[in-house]
Design a protein around this motif. Structure first.
Motif, PDB file in Angstrom:
ATOM      1  N   UNK A   6      -8.145   4.545  -5.881  1.00  0.00           N
ATOM      2  CA  UNK A   6      -9.529   4.147  -6.095  1.00  0.00           C
ATOM      3  C   UNK A   6     -10.366   5.400  -6.275  1.00  0.00           C
ATOM      4  N   UNK A   7     -11.051   5.506  -7.395  1.00  0.00           N
ATOM      5  CA  UNK A   7     -11.829   6.713  -7.692  1.00  0.00           C
ATOM      6  C   UNK A   7     -13.230   6.312  -8.116  1.00  0.00           C
ATOM      7  N   UNK A   8     -14.216   6.798  -7.411  1.00  0.00           N
ATOM      8  CA  UNK A   8     -15.606   6.507  -7.734  1.00  0.00           C
ATOM      9  C   UNK A   8     -15.949   6.972  -9.145  1.00  0.00           C
ATOM     10  N   UNK A   9     -16.838   6.250  -9.791  1.00  0.00           N
ATOM     11  CA  UNK A   9     -17.282   6.647 -11.132  1.00  0.00           C
ATOM     12  C   UNK A   9     -18.093   7.940 -11.089  1.00  0.00           C
ATOM     13  N   UNK A  10     -18.466   8.374  -9.882  1.00  0.00           N
ATOM     14  CA  UNK A  10     -19.189   9.650  -9.737  1.00  0.00           C
ATOM     15  C   UNK A  10     -18.260  10.854  -9.870  1.00  0.00           C
ATOM     16  N   UNK A  17      -5.042   1.810   7.280  1.00  0.00           N
ATOM     17  CA  UNK A  17      -5.059   0.471   6.691  1.00  0.00           C
ATOM     18  C   UNK A  17      -5.458   0.506   5.215  1.00  0.00           C
ATOM     19  N   UNK A  18      -4.584  -0.026   4.357  1.00  0.00           N
ATOM     20  CA  UNK A  18      -4.837   0.007   2.921  1.00  0.00           C
ATOM     21  C   UNK A  18      -6.036  -0.814   2.506  1.00  0.00           C
ATOM     22  N   UNK A  19      -6.260  -1.938   3.172  1.00  0.00           N
ATOM     23  CA  UNK A  19      -7.431  -2.763   2.862  1.00  0.00           C
ATOM     24  C   UNK A  19      -8.711  -1.993   3.162  1.00  0.00           C
ATOM     25  N   UNK A  20      -8.707  -1.264   4.266  1.00  0.00           N
ATOM     26  CA  UNK A  20      -9.881  -0.460   4.624  1.00  0.00           C
ATOM     27  C   UNK A  20     -10.127   0.641   3.593  1.00  0.00           C
ATOM     28  N   UNK A  21      -9.056   1.228   3.057  1.00  0.00           N
ATOM     29  CA  UNK A  21      -9.216   2.266   2.030  1.00  0.00           C
ATOM     30  C   UNK A  21      -9.866   1.673   0.775  1.00  0.00           C
ATOM     31  N   UNK A  22      -9.391   0.501   0.354  1.00  0.00           N
ATOM     32  CA  UNK A  22      -9.971  -0.148  -0.827  1.00  0.00           C
ATOM     33  C   UNK A  22     -11.435  -0.508  -0.582  1.00  0.00           C
ATOM     34  N   UNK A  38      -3.233   5.687  -2.559  1.00  0.00           N
ATOM     35  CA  UNK A  38      -2.277   4.681  -2.078  1.00  0.00           C
ATOM     36  C   UNK A  38      -2.946   3.342  -1.777  1.00  0.00           C
ATOM     37  N   UNK A  39      -3.654   2.833  -2.765  1.00  0.00           N
ATOM     38  CA  UNK A  39      -4.241   1.497  -2.630  1.00  0.00           C
ATOM     39  C   UNK A  39      -3.111   0.468  -2.709  1.00  0.00           C
ATOM     40  N   UNK A  74     -13.041   1.830 -11.389  1.00  0.00           N
ATOM     41  CA  UNK A  74     -12.660   2.663 -10.247  1.00  0.00           C
ATOM     42  C   UNK A  74     -11.163   2.606  -9.958  1.00  0.00           C
ATOM     43  N   UNK A  75     -10.415   1.815 -10.713  1.00  0.00           N
ATOM     44  CA  UNK A  75      -8.977   1.670 -10.487  1.00  0.00           C
ATOM     45  C   UNK A  75      -8.212   2.607 -11.419  1.00  0.00           C
TER      46      UNK A  75
END
Length: 280
Positions: A256-260, A10-15, A28-29, A41-42
């Protein structure tokens, strides 16, 4: 030290997982979820994936080149990019999009296109699949555009595995799908041979045109990178000249990529995400 990978359908769950910090990277957001992510993060990048409208040239109404031309003329790809992809795509320019960096400067204008005929209520069946969440919405907009042009359009949406065999058998008049043009080999001629020649194994438009086959065969015989690219673009023009395919949009990767995290690889071929330089 390593990578823990999980499949989340589920794409919503990934976001959501990126927003809550549950994962460092989510690929694949869906376009609809892009606005929910923090700007930092985008991440986005062009891809070699093109969403296209394939018209059944063997049976049904689109056997008529004039009606194919009418369908092509009815499509407003800029409206699709703005309304459905929310700007995370580029308007359809051809089989190869902007991420194929050499294509635009070598593009050949299609010649010999038929004059658009009047649809006069011609009834067609348009099919697509829901594995990619944006495609049903794309199909709805295309349905509206075709209806405005005078077609009567029935829309059919299924899961891809329940759709492919019928599409290849020509049971639909039109089909919307997303295709990565350079995924398998990186050779631009490969997709032309498989998708648009008489003997092509993934010929959703069921196109069998002697001019196209000759152009693709000539490209296949051509050596040298630049020369082969030129020949591929000439063959692309031959395909587009039949109006068997209408490029709708060239998609972009949304991740979606964390700032970490640093060093994530947004590959236009969609084959690489984490490399030796990726760090947390």
């Amino acid at each position: 030290a390593g990578v823990d990978a999980r499949f989340v359908k589920d794409g919503t769950a990934r976001a959501n997982a990126v927003r809550t910090g549950d994962v460092d990277i989510a690929e694949a957001i869906p376009v609809a979820q892009a606005a929910t992510l923090d700007k930092d993060t985008l991440k986005e990048a062009g891809t070699t994936r093109t969403t296209s409208l394939q018209l059944n040239t063997r049976t049904g109404p689109f056997k008529d080149p004039g009606l194919r031309a009418a369908a092509r003329s009815a499509i407003d790809s800029a409206a699709l990019v703005k309304g459905v992809f929310e700007g995370y795509a580029d308007p359809g320019a051809g089989i190869y999009g902007p991420a194929v960096t050499w294509a635009e400067s070598k593009r050949v204008k299609p010649a010999g296109r038929a004059k658009p005929a009047r649809p006069d209520g011609t009834s067609i069946t348009l099919a697509t699949y829901d594995n990619r969440p944006e495609l049903p919405e794309v199909a709805q907009v295309v349905q509206q555009q075709l209806q405005k042009a005078g077609f009567t359009v029935k829309l059919e949406v299924r899961e891809y595995s329940r759709l492919e065999s019928d599409a290849l058998a020509g049971k639909f008049d039109a089909f919307i799908g997303a295709r990565n043009s350079l995924l398998d080999t990186g050779d631009p001629v490969g997709i032309l041979a498989s998708d648009y020649t008489c003997d092509g194994g993934y010929n959703l438009a069921l196109l069998c045109d002697k001019k196209v086959d000759r152009a693709v065969a000539a490209a296949d015989r051509t050596d040298g990178t630049g020369e082969r690219q030129d020949a591929a673009m000439a063959a692309e023009a031959a395909v587009l000249g039949t109006d068997a395919v209408v490029p709708l949009a060239h998609q972009r990767i949304i991740a979606g990529v964390s700032t970490r995290v640093r060093g994530v690889l947004l590959d236009p071929y969609e084959r690489t995400l984490v490399g030796t330089g990726t760090r947390r």
